[in-house]
Design a protein around this motif. Structure first.
Motif, PDB file in Angstrom:
ATOM      1  N   UNK A 115      -0.498   1.135   6.774  1.00  0.00           N
ATOM      2  CA  UNK A 115      -0.973  -0.151   7.254  1.00  0.00           C
ATOM      3  C   UNK A 115      -0.116  -0.270   6.112  1.00  0.00           C
ATOM      4  N   UNK A 116       0.982  -1.226   6.257  1.00  0.00           N
ATOM      5  CA  UNK A 116       1.746  -2.257   5.622  1.00  0.00           C
ATOM      6  C   UNK A 116       1.931  -3.159   5.638  1.00  0.00           C
ATOM      7  N   UNK A 117       1.166  -4.370   5.016  1.00  0.00           N
ATOM      8  CA  UNK A 117       1.771  -6.113   4.842  1.00  0.00           C
ATOM      9  C   UNK A 117       2.945  -6.359   3.786  1.00  0.00           C
TER      10      UNK A 117
ATOM     11  N   UNK B 104      -9.983  -2.264   1.239  1.00  0.00           N
ATOM     12  CA  UNK B 104     -11.468  -1.296   0.123  1.00  0.00           C
ATOM     13  C   UNK B 104     -10.474  -0.351  -0.349  1.00  0.00           C
ATOM     14  N   UNK B 105      -9.734  -0.534  -1.424  1.00  0.00           N
ATOM     15  CA  UNK B 105      -8.949   0.811  -2.765  1.00  0.00           C
ATOM     16  C   UNK B 105      -7.703   0.817  -2.174  1.00  0.00           C
ATOM     17  N   UNK B 106      -7.666  -0.358  -1.236  1.00  0.00           N
ATOM     18  CA  UNK B 106      -6.384  -0.688  -0.877  1.00  0.00           C
ATOM     19  C   UNK B 106      -5.549  -0.938  -1.981  1.00  0.00           C
ATOM     20  N   UNK B 107      -4.164  -1.055  -2.337  1.00  0.00           N
ATOM     21  CA  UNK B 107      -3.119  -1.253  -3.012  1.00  0.00           C
ATOM     22  C   UNK B 107      -2.667  -2.718  -3.307  1.00  0.00           C
ATOM     23  N   UNK B 108      -1.363  -3.667  -3.860  1.00  0.00           N
ATOM     24  CA  UNK B 108      -0.836  -4.447  -3.634  1.00  0.00           C
ATOM     25  C   UNK B 108       0.024  -4.333  -4.898  1.00  0.00           C
TER      26      UNK B 108
ATOM     27  N   UNK C  58      -4.413 -10.622   9.815  1.00  0.00           N
ATOM     28  CA  UNK C  58      -3.564  -9.760  10.564  1.00  0.00           C
ATOM     29  C   UNK C  58      -4.608  -8.818  11.505  1.00  0.00           C
ATOM     30  N   UNK C  59      -3.670  -7.857  12.190  1.00  0.00           N
ATOM     31  CA  UNK C  59      -5.337  -7.648  13.214  1.00  0.00           C
ATOM     32  C   UNK C  59      -6.128  -7.027  12.678  1.00  0.00           C
ATOM     33  N   UNK C  60      -5.356  -6.550  12.042  1.00  0.00           N
ATOM     34  CA  UNK C  60      -6.644  -5.243  10.487  1.00  0.00           C
ATOM     35  C   UNK C  60      -5.716  -5.509   9.444  1.00  0.00           C
ATOM     36  N   UNK C  61      -7.031  -4.858   8.564  1.00  0.00           N
ATOM     37  CA  UNK C  61      -6.571  -4.793   7.364  1.00  0.00           C
ATOM     38  C   UNK C  61      -5.609  -3.751   7.129  1.00  0.00           C
ATOM     39  N   UNK C  62      -4.961  -3.764   5.802  1.00  0.00           N
ATOM     40  CA  UNK C  62      -3.479  -2.978   5.940  1.00  0.00           C
ATOM     41  C   UNK C  62      -4.211  -1.775   4.484  1.00  0.00           C
ATOM     42  N   UNK C  63      -2.881  -0.869   3.901  1.00  0.00           N
ATOM     43  CA  UNK C  63      -3.293   0.411   3.101  1.00  0.00           C
ATOM     44  C   UNK C  63      -2.717  -0.102   1.701  1.00  0.00           C
TER      45      UNK C  63
END
Length: 332
Positions: A159-161, A237-241, A212-217
């Motif tokens: 999942x990507x924003x 949690x643990x995702x990357x910006x 958003x509908x869900x959290x992203x990776x």
């Protein structure tokens, strides 16, 4: 030859420092090649130079333009890799060379009929791409490719924003992430740009700051202050910006508590390597994905093009034809 030259800088009236003028054709030099430019494209980097951001005034006058596609001295169709650097200075990654320079920073750029670059910076233009399409790729699409695949390391199903659907890097990131099989969400204040993002395959396009509908990776962030808090709140949690720009401001609230408690990663990203640009070309050939081109203009109408960029009225890249409107921008 005709060229678009930055001669002065102004934060409030950047186009006052952009002039069209006749300049000498580049002289041959050892290890460098001359390119007859068929197509170039506008980038925010050009506008930052005219505003005096990140470009010392003592380097003026300077021919602007970071992207170019055209013909080398032997008539070969080429794309220009725009980072002039020592590939060994950054342990094989020229974007880490402290002395690196993008075209138009220390060396004259691509808004001219001819351009001189190190021969290493020439890449064969794939036959599947027109000159106009190729000229959209090096800065914006190369930046997006590195952000997605080198830094965020996205894979199919992630999942990507992508913040700010109207920007050049953002539009490239949406198309590339969709092509890689990711589920893409994006934001924009503009309903038209949200609709366009959906046409490119985004699963949802919401107004800036909307949940958003869900959290992203992973989050692809080029907007800065206006979207930073939303980027962190949207990240799992643990995702990357991955950050490669801050068009709305450079100093967002850090929100360090969220970052360390949720073990989120914040990575910077600048441009791409020559190898990443070649990999991008292979991806486009394999998938059929192409850059969105808003319009083309001859070099003598470049002021109009910059004004469209300033006004936020572009939906895709704006391509410049330095040799005039007779250039079709397609392969011969």
């Amino acid at each position: 030859m005709l060229a678009a030259i930055a001669v002065s800088q102004s934060a409030t009236d950047p186009l006052a420092g952009l002039v069209l003028g006749d300049v000498p054709r580049p002289e041959p030099r050892p290890g460098w090649s001359t390119v007859r430019v068929v197509s170039s494209s506008l980038n925010m980097h050009d506008l930052w130079t005219l505003r005096g951001v990140g470009h010392p005034p003592e380097r003026l006058p300077m021919i602007l333009g970071c992207d170019a596609a055209g013909y080398d001295e032997d008539g070969n169709e080429v794309l220009v890799y725009p980072v002039i650097a020592d590939p060994d200075a950054g342990q094989g990654d020229e974007t880490l060379d402290p002395g690196r320079a993008l075209l138009s920073e220390q060396h004259n750029g691509a808004f001219a009929e001819f351009l001189s670059v190190p021969t290493r910076n020439l890449i064969p233009k794939p036959a599947c791409l027109t000159f106009d399409e190729a000229a959209c790729l090096p800065v914006a699409w190369g930046t997006a490719y590195r952000m997605l695949f080198t830094q965020a390391q996205i894979t199919a199903g992630d999942r990507v924003l992508v913040q700010g659907a109207g920007g050049g890097v953002a539009s490239a990131a949406i198309k590339l992430a969709v092509a890689a099989g990711a589920v893409v969400y994006t934001t924009s204040r503009s309903a038209d740009k949200r609709a366009q993002a959906l046409s490119w395959g985004a699963r949802a396009a919401v107004p800036t700051g909307e949940r958003l509908p869900e959290r992203v990776d992973a989050v692809i962030e080029t907007v800065g202050e206006a979207t930073w808090s939303h980027s962190l709140k949207s990240l799992r949690p643990g995702g990357t910006v991955v950050v490669a720009g801050a068009t709305s401001g450079m100093n967002p609230p850090a929100d360090l508590g969220r970052i360390f408690y949720l073990q989120q990663r914040v990575l910077g990203s600048t441009g791409c390597t020559r190898g990443e640009l070649v990999a991008l070309l292979r991806l486009l050939d394999a998938t059929g994905v192409r850059p969105a081109i808003d319009r083309t203009l001859p070099l003598d109408e470049i002021h109009q093009g910059f004004q469209l960029m300033i006004d936020g009225r572009l939906a895709g890249k704006l391509v410049i034809h330095p040799s005039g409107p007779q250039q079709s921008g397609t392969s011969r």
